[in-house]
Design a protein around this motif. Structure first.
Motif, PDB file in Angstrom:
ATOM      1  N   ARG A 188       0.712  -1.244   0.023  1.00 34.84           N
ATOM      2  CA  ARG A 188       0.019  -0.002  -0.097  1.00 34.84           C
ATOM      3  C   ARG A 188       1.021   1.145   0.002  1.00 34.84           C
ATOM      4  NH1 ARG A 188      -4.337  -0.943   4.759  1.00 34.84           N
ATOM      5  NH2 ARG A 188      -5.338   0.945   3.969  1.00 34.84           N
ATOM      6  N   LEU A 189       1.986   1.187   0.707  1.00 31.70           N
ATOM      7  CA  LEU A 189       3.000   2.330   0.653  1.00 31.70           C
ATOM      8  C   LEU A 189       3.580   2.388  -0.738  1.00 31.70           C
ATOM      9  CD1 LEU A 189       4.427   4.642   2.082  1.00 31.70           C
ATOM     10  CD2 LEU A 189       6.091   3.082   2.902  1.00 31.70           C
ATOM     11  N   GLY A 195       2.606   8.700  -7.214  1.00 29.73           N
ATOM     12  CA  GLY A 195       1.770   9.704  -7.474  1.00 29.73           C
ATOM     13  C   GLY A 195       1.510  10.767  -6.241  1.00 29.73           C
ATOM     14  N   ALA A 196       1.657  10.148  -5.092  1.00 32.99           N
ATOM     15  CA  ALA A 196       1.553  11.081  -4.132  1.00 32.99           C
ATOM     16  C   ALA A 196       2.423  11.153  -2.866  1.00 32.99           C
ATOM     17  CB  ALA A 196       0.119  10.493  -3.229  1.00 32.99           C
ATOM     18  N   GLY A 197       3.613  10.649  -3.294  1.00 34.47           N
ATOM     19  CA  GLY A 197       4.766  10.087  -2.466  1.00 34.47           C
ATOM     20  C   GLY A 197       5.642  11.545  -2.000  1.00 34.47           C
ATOM     21  N   GLY A 198       5.436  12.690  -2.388  1.00 33.24           N
ATOM     22  CA  GLY A 198       6.392  13.656  -2.046  1.00 33.24           C
ATOM     23  C   GLY A 198       6.350  14.364  -0.866  1.00 33.24           C
ATOM     24  N   VAL A 474      -3.270   5.246   4.345  1.00 32.31           N
ATOM     25  CA  VAL A 474      -1.947   4.862   4.063  1.00 32.31           C
ATOM     26  C   VAL A 474      -1.070   5.902   5.113  1.00 32.31           C
ATOM     27  CG1 VAL A 474       0.131   4.632   2.576  1.00 32.31           C
ATOM     28  CG2 VAL A 474      -2.189   4.018   2.013  1.00 32.31           C
ATOM     29  N   LYS A 475      -1.328   7.118   5.109  1.00 37.81           N
ATOM     30  CA  LYS A 475      -0.628   8.105   5.873  1.00 37.81           C
ATOM     31  C   LYS A 475      -0.821   7.791   7.487  1.00 37.81           C
ATOM     32  CE  LYS A 475       0.755  12.232   6.848  1.00 37.81           C
ATOM     33  NZ  LYS A 475       2.100  12.539   6.495  1.00 37.81           N
TER      34      LYS A 475
END
Length: 544
Positions: A188-189, A195-198, A474-475
């Motif tokens: 999931r990480l 696309g949203a890792g920054g 996930v956060k």
């Protein structure tokens, strides 16, 4: 903070503080909106172990950390205003493995560092699916999904990610890969990073990408650039040509990016369009496509004349730099202007909708020219060509949601005098009012072309669409205390969504005033001398 700085130095981690020349260089930015940004220190790790040490100490001391890979964020998200600027640019190792068809890159690399591995090895016919601009940092590009010159051929940059190593909020070093079970914590990480890792789940310190093989059997790329400035500007005939161009179902092997230009610093033209071409095929095949789809005689001729077939290594070494020279120069701290951005996502399924978009842009350019004649201002609308292979995945396959996109369009307003900020903000607000309803779902925006003025209630939906809630889960899993928190980051379930008050124009000078006020409290004489030197370099305080 002083205790943390001393601790870093004891651990042999390079630290820069206000008053040092190296500090000034490390925090330099080309966007004058962020000219007074002054973090308490800049920390420059050389390896992953040092990043772990920094994160553990910062979390223990509740010190804010801003991650900087190369500082190319349009909205200043990699610019630190307080706390620690975690400058990863000292981590620049890149290794190419042509047997495995992978490249492994440290987080501080620029795309030029990575492309160099293909160039030095004379690996014609192979491409790393990276950025158009060689000065862009690899990490921010991939973690924001990544739009490159061959996105239409191979998918988003993040679609070619094989594995990533990162330091989590508790200081652990973990590696996640494409082979991790999708429903596992690591799987999931990995999904979220694409696309949203920054800056949301940890500090990525290394990545591995798959190398791609071009279809041209001679290892050639057809590429070029042409700037079209019609004598009478955006006439109805020119508009019809551009509408037909955007509606054309171009083959996946062909990418043509365009930029509409309304640069009032150049009084000799009525506006025009820049075309950047990248084609994985032969020159003859390219010419036939242009003949078939471009009916305007002048444009058809020039789009054929202004491209060349060349080895892919030469394309990476020379042509990308030439095509995106303005973009590269904009990132240099020595080329300072004030800049604001916003972005939109369009499809080409409806010619009528495209015509509505282009008509709105023409009207906005006329307003810009009428209202700001004689000013040193610039208005650009850049259409980055997407679709193709990038659209073949489902929106939930990775964190990058907007798979329908055919054009990621970002708007730039640029000016030289600080007193123009209110007018520029007001104009950009009018652009967003016209174009936002025409974007996908009436909200879509690309996270790598961010708008700093998005309300906090809006940005997650704009960037991540229907993936917002899973990203929050996930956060919560990987950063339960919310240590990695920033103005447009992924929030945890239940986090407040407080909105800032005021329209775009009400933010005039807000950033600069806040930065100036916060730094004044702890300024030293040597800091003021440095900044006076900076202002002199910009021409302030000089005798007429």
């Amino acid at each position: 903070m002083e205790q943390a700085i001393q601790f870093f130095r004891l651990q042999q981690i390079p630290v820069l503080e206000p008053g040092q020349a190296e500090y000034r260089q490390a925090i330099a930015t080309s966007n004058l909106l962020f000219r007074f940004s002054r973090p308490d220190c800049v920390v420059q790790p050389k390896n992953a172990a040092q990043v772990q040490t920094i994160i553990r100490e910062a979390k223990a001391g509740s010190i804010k950390v801003t991650i900087k890979c190369n500082g190319h964020s349009y909205a200043g998200h990699s610019t630190a205003f307080s706390g620690i600027s975690l400058d990863l640019r000292g981590m620049k190792k890149a290794e190419l493995d042509m047997k495995a068809m992978t490249v492994t890159m440290d987080a501080g690399c620029q795309w030029g560092d990575v492309y160099e591995k293909l160039i030095i090895g004379n690996h014609d016919g192979f491409i790393i699916n990276g950025g158009r601009c060689p000065t862009v940092g690899v990490s921010g590009f991939i973690l924001g999904a990544g739009l490159g010159p061959f996105t239409r051929s191979f998918g988003m940059g993040a679609d070619t990610l094989a594995e990533a190593t990162l330091v989590t909020a508790n200081g652990s070093l973990i590696t996640v890969t494409e082979s991790d079970p999708p429903t596992s914590d690591k799987g999931r990480l990995f999904w979220a990073l694409r696309g949203a890792g920054g800056g949301n789940f940890g500090v990525v310190v290394q990545m591995k990408l798959h190398v791609q093989k071009l279809s041209n059997r001679h290892g050639m790329v057809v590429a070029g650039r042409y700037q079209w400035f019609p004598k009478s500007g955006f006439t109805d005939a020119v508009m019809a040509t551009m509408n037909a161009f955007y509606a054309t179902p171009w083959p996946d092997k062909l990418t043509i990016d365009t930029t509409w230009i309304c640069d009032l610093r150049q009084a000799s033209n009525e506006g025009g369009v820049r075309f950047n071409v990248s084609f994985d095929g032969s020159k003859g095949e390219y010419d036939r496509l242009i003949t078939k789809h471009i009916t305007h005689p002048e444009l058809q001729t020039q789009l054929k004349r202004r491209v060349l077939p060349e080895k892919s290594t030469r394309f990476l070494y020379e042509t990308l730099v030439a095509q995106w020279l303005e973009e590269a120069e904009r990132a240099y701290p020595s080329n300072k202007t004030y800049e604001l951005y916003s972005s939109f996502i369009f499809t080409n399924s409806s010619p009528a909708a495209l015509a509505t978009i282009t008509t709105a842009i023409r009207e906005l350019m006329k307003t810009f020219r009428d209202d700001f004649k004689g000013e040193q201002v610039n208005f650009l609308v850049t259409w980055i060509h997407s679709g193709g292979k990038a659209s073949e995945r489902q929106p939930t396959d990775t964190a990058f949601f907007w798979r329908e996109a055919v054009f990621h369009t970002y708007v730039t307003v640029e000016w030289a005098d600080k007193w123009m900020e209110r007018d520029m903000r007001r104009f950009l607000a009018s652009v967003k009012k016209k174009l936002r309803p025409l974007s996908l779902n009436g909200e879509a925006s690309f996270v790598n072309f961010p708008d700093r003025d998005f309300p906090t209630k809006f940005h997650e939906r704009a960037y991540f669409g229907g993936n917002k809630d899973e990203l929050r889960r996930v956060k919560q899993m990987w950063d339960p205390d919310g240590f990695f928190r920033w103005i447009q980051g992924v929030r945890r379930p239940g986090d407040p969504e407080e909105d800032e008050v005021g329209e775009d124009e009400d933010r005039t000078d807000k950033l600069a005033s806040e930065q100036w006020g916060s730094q004044w409290k702890h300024y030293q004489v040597e800091d003021l001398e440095d900044d006076f030197n900076d202002l002199a370099d910009l021409g302030y305080g000089e005798d007429d």
